[in-house]
Design a protein around this motif. Structure first.
Motif, PDB file in Angstrom:
ATOM      1  N   CYS A 565       0.549  -1.165  -0.050  1.00  0.00           N
ATOM      2  CA  CYS A 565       0.264   0.148  -0.114  1.00  0.00           C
ATOM      3  C   CYS A 565       1.304   1.030   0.103  1.00  0.00           C
ATOM      4  O   CYS A 565       1.749   1.329   0.795  1.00  0.00           O
ATOM      5  CB  CYS A 565      -1.072   0.058   0.965  1.00  0.00           C
ATOM      6  SG  CYS A 565      -1.980   1.632   1.395  1.00  0.00           S
ATOM      7  N   LYS A 567       0.071   4.668   0.743  1.00  0.00           N
ATOM      8  CA  LYS A 567      -0.371   5.629   1.957  1.00  0.00           C
ATOM      9  C   LYS A 567       0.248   4.767   3.313  1.00  0.00           C
ATOM     10  O   LYS A 567       1.252   5.130   4.055  1.00  0.00           O
ATOM     11  CB  LYS A 567      -1.226   4.729   2.355  1.00  0.00           C
ATOM     12  CG  LYS A 567      -2.447   6.041   1.442  1.00  0.00           C
ATOM     13  CD  LYS A 567      -3.807   6.739   2.118  1.00  0.00           C
ATOM     14  CE  LYS A 567      -4.367   7.301   1.204  1.00  0.00           C
ATOM     15  NZ  LYS A 567      -5.400   7.660   1.398  1.00  0.00           N
ATOM     16  N   CYS A 568       0.104   3.388   3.734  1.00  0.00           N
ATOM     17  CA  CYS A 568       0.664   3.010   4.831  1.00  0.00           C
ATOM     18  C   CYS A 568       1.777   1.592   5.307  1.00  0.00           C
ATOM     19  O   CYS A 568       1.785   1.045   6.180  1.00  0.00           O
ATOM     20  CB  CYS A 568      -0.565   2.500   6.127  1.00  0.00           C
ATOM     21  SG  CYS A 568      -1.798   0.554   4.982  1.00  0.00           S
ATOM     22  N   CYS A 585      -6.405  -2.236   0.645  1.00  0.00           N
ATOM     23  CA  CYS A 585      -5.331  -2.376   2.021  1.00  0.00           C
ATOM     24  C   CYS A 585      -6.501  -2.124   2.964  1.00  0.00           C
ATOM     25  O   CYS A 585      -7.872  -1.682   2.613  1.00  0.00           O
ATOM     26  CB  CYS A 585      -4.296  -1.452   1.586  1.00  0.00           C
ATOM     27  SG  CYS A 585      -3.519  -0.444   3.079  1.00  0.00           S
ATOM     28  N   CYS A 587      -6.490   0.021   5.645  1.00  0.00           N
ATOM     29  CA  CYS A 587      -6.266   1.765   5.154  1.00  0.00           C
ATOM     30  C   CYS A 587      -7.835   1.739   4.186  1.00  0.00           C
ATOM     31  O   CYS A 587      -7.993   3.378   4.360  1.00  0.00           O
ATOM     32  CB  CYS A 587      -5.604   2.211   5.228  1.00  0.00           C
ATOM     33  SG  CYS A 587      -4.949   2.388   3.487  1.00  0.00           S
ATOM     34  N   TYR A 589      -7.389   2.054   0.964  1.00  0.00           N
ATOM     35  CA  TYR A 589      -6.720   2.351  -0.820  1.00  0.00           C
ATOM     36  C   TYR A 589      -6.972   1.313  -1.847  1.00  0.00           C
ATOM     37  O   TYR A 589      -6.591  -0.496  -0.917  1.00  0.00           O
ATOM     38  CB  TYR A 589      -5.492   2.445  -0.626  1.00  0.00           C
ATOM     39  CG  TYR A 589      -4.541   2.956  -1.368  1.00  0.00           C
ATOM     40  CD1 TYR A 589      -4.433   4.276  -1.798  1.00  0.00           C
ATOM     41  CD2 TYR A 589      -3.987   2.274  -2.362  1.00  0.00           C
ATOM     42  CE1 TYR A 589      -4.009   4.749  -2.551  1.00  0.00           C
ATOM     43  CE2 TYR A 589      -3.557   3.138  -3.367  1.00  0.00           C
ATOM     44  CZ  TYR A 589      -3.261   3.951  -3.652  1.00  0.00           C
ATOM     45  OH  TYR A 589      -2.798   4.582  -4.586  1.00  0.00           O
TER      46      TYR A 589
HETATM   47 ZN    ZN Z   1      -3.405   0.883   3.348  1.00  0.00          ZN
END
Ligand code: ZN
Length: 595
Positions: A565, A567-568, A585, A587, A589
């Protein structure tokens, strides 16, 4: 089903008479003609055969049987021929047809290639044994001495009658290669695909789709992926003197980048060169490669097929550039001269030097009907027929005369050379050939280099993929155009032919497992099979390879298959929506992997 079994028993009793008679005792007098059934590959072919020979003919409609492996245990080498629901109906139709006629003799008239042999062999074996057979039982029964085969080079009256008067045994090498290819594709493809799908579904049990790997398909995907790129590159440009005009003995130069100048001509040299342009008649690859930059190759392929089924061209899936039967070609050329489409002065009713007689297959050319019908065709069929027509004329083309004129200029400190190229051509061919007269003068000069940046974006079009396959000698005439549509269907390429994210990760994981070298070696082995008995060694080799590859797939580190991912930075999971595959994901995404 009981009805079907009854018919089989009936059929076996009926043909028992013939069964005791071997191929060599065949006689085809008028009386016995009523007791024959011909099995063709396509409905149009069956219709044409029936109308020419006045013998009942029934179509197989392509592959009645497909190889499958047993599902339970992997890797599985228990390979059997299975018949889909649709094909079962076709099979019942064939049985009905045969039951009605009650023949003493069945003649197989499928296409003259590996697939045609496999189709014919399978039907025949089914009819005689009354059951589907397993590859393990290959030698339990040998129908080859009883198979009567006719091979048509074109679906014309001449082609069909000639084939009927030359009934022969099935070509065992072609059959062995066909069966071997089917076996290798099935055992390698199905086992590896099932292994990969199983492993992915351990992590994502909700997925409905499968993930496929293939003996030829994966190297093709690798090639497409490796030759696709998008990047900004530094580039150097060069400027040269592009435009100029000749004025008596002085040349004046024009170019937006260079201030115009006047130069004195020191010397003019002329030379004449002949360039050979006659070439042999095309085979399948030649036609596909000529046209596939304009039209997707699978569309050309089906146009070729349609033209053949209408009796307008010879059987297209051929790798031959030589003529097996010059008489058939002679008839076509005669028709062209009747229509004043070629110049009889040049034709002189002799075969062109670029047509060689060799082998037992024909190259692609228009039949007599094809020459008559060409102008009534439309769309892709017209385009393909016209190109084949041009290629036929080109076998008689005289050499092109090229006049080169070199002009030496005096320019102070450097000497520059200008070239004028004039293409000359035999007058009698003017109607057939269009020549571009290049009459601009190019000044060859020291080039100046400039630098710049450019966005490069490239992926191989059908033509490059197919010519790559031809150059690596992988796949066959009958299959090469099928891989790109297959890869699109499986979500490895998008609709525009570009690799999807899923396609990229499959390549990065498995391109070394199923690579070009291995595929190439296997193809060589396949093409050298000459008898059914060689298949047992070949099959154990394939099995050994499959076990090795299967173990690699089972132990491969699949973590690269799942994106991280952005983002994270956690590993994402697969999710499906309709036919599309996503990586998701926790989160929230999401990343589209394949549409
Ligand atoms: Zn993520």
């Amino acid at each position: 089903m009981r009805e079907m079994r009854r018919r089989n028993i009936y059929f076996r009793d009926k043909v028992a008479v013939r069964r005791s008679k071997l191929f060599s005792s065949l006689s085809l007098d008028e009386a016995s003609r009523n007791r024959i059934v011909i099995i063709a590959e396509k409905p149009q072919a069956a219709e044409r055969i029936q109308s020419v020979l006045n013998i009942p003919a029934v179509p197989a409609r392509g592959h009645l049987f497909t190889l499958r492996t047993k599902r339970d245990k992997l890797p599985s080498f228990d390979v059997y021929w299975s018949c889909t629901k649709v094909m079962k109906e076709v099979l019942v139709n064939i049985l009905d047809f045969i039951y009605e006629v009650g023949p003493d003799l069945i003649i197989i008239a499928t296409d003259d290639d590996r697939e045609g042999e496999v189709i014919g062999y399978n039907i025949f074996r089914y009819l005689y044994e009354g059951k589907k057979w397993k590859m393990n039982d290959l030698f339990s029964y040998d129908p080859l001495p009883f198979i009567h085969r006719m091979y048509m080079t074109a679906l014309t009256k001449y082609g069909i009658e000639k084939a009927f008067s030359n009934i022969r045994r099935m070509k065992e090498d072609q059959l062995a290669q066909g069966l071997g290819r089917n076996y290798a594709d099935c055992v390698i493809g199905l086992n590896l695909s099932k292994a990969l799908t199983r492993r992915i579904k351990l992590e994502s049990p909700d997925l409905r789709r499968g993930f496929s790997l293939g003996r030829v398909q994966t190297p093709v995907l690798t090639f497409i992926t490796n030759s696709t790129f998008s990047e900004i590159r530094e580039e150097s440009y060069s400027i040269s003197y592009k435009y100029c005009v000749l004025k008596d003995t002085v040349i004046e130069l024009y170019d937006s980048n260079i201030s115009p100048g006047v130069y004195k001509v020191v010397d003019v040299r002329e030379s004449v060169k002949e360039i050979e342009q006659a070439r042999p008649l095309p085979n399948y690859n030649d036609v596909i490669l000529e046209l596939s930059d304009k039209i997707p190759s699978e569309i050309i392929d089906s146009a070729l097929e349609d033209l053949h089924l209408k009796g307008l061209i010879t059987y297209p899936r051929t790798h031959s550039n030589y003529c097996s039967d010059p008489h058939e070609l002679y008839l076509s050329y005669l028709e062209m001269s009747n229509w004043k489409l070629i110049n009889t002065e040049i034709f002189k009713f002799e075969y062109s030097p670029s047509i060689k007689v060799k082998g037992e297959k024909q190259p692609i050319f228009l039949t007599v009907d094809g020459i008559r019908e060409r102008e009534n065709l439309t769309g892709v069929e017209r385009l393909v027929a016209d190109r084949i027509f041009q290629m036929m004329i080109l076998t008689f083309a005289p050499p092109i005369k090229v006049l080169t004129r070199e002009i030496v200029l005096e320019t102070g400190d450097t000497i520059q050379v200008a070239r004028k190229i004039i293409d000359g051509v035999n007058v009698s061919f003017e109607r057939e050939f269009e020549y571009k007269f290049r009459d601009t003068i190019t000044i060859v000069e020291r080039r100046e280099k400039m630098r710049g940046y450019r966005h490069h974006f490239e992926f191989p079009e059908d033509k490059r993929v197919i010519s790559w396959m031809v150059s690596k000698n992988i796949g066959t005439e009958a299959t090469r155009t099928q891989y790109i549509p297959k890869l699109k269907e499986r979500g490895y390429l998008d609709r525009g032919g570009l690799p999807t994210r899923l396609g990229y990760s499959i390549v990065s994981l498995f391109s070394r497992l199923i690579d070009v070298e291995l595929t190439y070696k296997l193809e060589e082995k396949l093409n050298s099979l000459s008898s059914l008995h060689e298949l047992s060694v070949f099959r154990s080799e394939i099995n050994r390879m499959t076990i090795e590859m299967y173990n690699t797939v089972m132990s491969a580190d699949l973590s690269d298959l799942y994106p991280t991912c952005p983002k994270c930075h956690k590993r994402m999971k697969f999710a499906e929506r309709g036919r599309a595959l996503f990586a998701v994901c926790r989160c929230g995404y999401e990343l589209l992997l394949s549409r």
